[in-house]
Motif scaffolding. Structure first.
Motif, short mmCIF file in Angstrom:
data_model
loop_
_atom_site.label_atom_id
_atom_site.label_comp_id
_atom_site.label_asym_id
_atom_site.label_seq_id
_atom_site.Cartn_x
_atom_site.Cartn_y
_atom_site.Cartn_z
N THR A 6 17.81 -5.29 -11.16
CA THR A 6 18.10 -3.94 -10.98
C THR A 6 16.88 -2.88 -10.55
O THR A 6 16.55 -1.77 -10.85
CB THR A 6 18.41 -3.25 -12.48
N ASP A 7 15.74 -3.79 -10.01
CA ASP A 7 14.55 -3.10 -9.57
C ASP A 7 13.86 -2.28 -10.57
O ASP A 7 13.26 -1.22 -10.03
CB ASP A 7 14.93 -2.26 -8.41
N LYS A 8 13.81 -2.95 -11.49
CA LYS A 8 12.94 -2.38 -12.92
C LYS A 8 11.61 -3.30 -13.04
O LYS A 8 10.73 -2.68 -13.81
CB LYS A 8 13.60 -2.17 -14.17
N TYR A 9 11.59 -4.46 -12.33
CA TYR A 9 10.59 -5.09 -12.46
C TYR A 9 10.37 -5.77 -11.12
O TYR A 9 11.29 -6.24 -10.49
CB TYR A 9 10.70 -5.99 -13.73
N ASP A 10 9.16 -5.66 -10.47
CA ASP A 10 8.90 -6.56 -9.51
C ASP A 10 8.42 -8.22 -9.90
O ASP A 10 7.29 -8.13 -10.58
CB ASP A 10 7.76 -5.83 -8.50
N PRO A 11 9.00 -8.96 -9.24
CA PRO A 11 8.44 -10.21 -10.00
C PRO A 11 7.03 -10.83 -9.58
O PRO A 11 6.63 -10.25 -8.44
CB PRO A 11 9.57 -11.29 -9.40
N SER A 12 6.60 -11.56 -10.22
CA SER A 12 5.10 -12.23 -9.88
C SER A 12 5.40 -12.99 -8.69
O SER A 12 6.34 -13.67 -8.41
CB SER A 12 4.48 -12.77 -10.86
N VAL A 31 11.54 -16.77 0.40
CA VAL A 31 11.19 -15.58 -0.33
C VAL A 31 11.69 -14.33 0.28
O VAL A 31 12.49 -13.45 -0.26
CB VAL A 31 9.81 -15.52 -0.72
N ASP A 32 11.83 -14.52 1.75
CA ASP A 32 12.11 -13.04 2.49
C ASP A 32 13.42 -12.95 2.80
O ASP A 32 14.05 -11.96 3.02
CB ASP A 32 11.37 -13.06 3.76
N GLN A 33 14.20 -13.89 2.23
CA GLN A 33 15.78 -13.68 2.49
C GLN A 33 16.22 -13.24 0.73
O GLN A 33 17.24 -12.89 0.65
CB GLN A 33 16.41 -15.14 2.25
#
Length: 74
Positions: free
Chosen positions: A41-47, A62-64
């Protein structure tokens, strides 16, 4: 408006393609279901390590998973 830091997140798409719940994906990643929900939900950008694990699980780059429309300026 598209912000320069906006990236399209496709984690939910890939999770649904393999038929996993958020809980199942969380179990496979070793994180909480809340973490998976926050990423989707775009509330957290993964490490970076988490993004790499996601890519490995779905057998994609990753870019997919995270599409970045940014282009360098001359």
């Amino acid at each position: 408006m598209t912000y320069p830091w906006f990236m399209e997140n496709r984690v939910k798409h890939w999770r649904e393609q393999v038929g996993w719940s958020q809980g199942e994906l969380a179990r496979r990643l070793g994180v909480s279901r809340q973490t998976v929900n926050a990423v989707e939900t775009d509330k957290y950008d993964p490490s970076l390590p988490l993004a790499l694990r996601l890519a490995k699980l779905f057998a994609v780059q990753v870019d997919q998973l995270f599409l970045d429309p940014w282009e360098p300026q001359e």
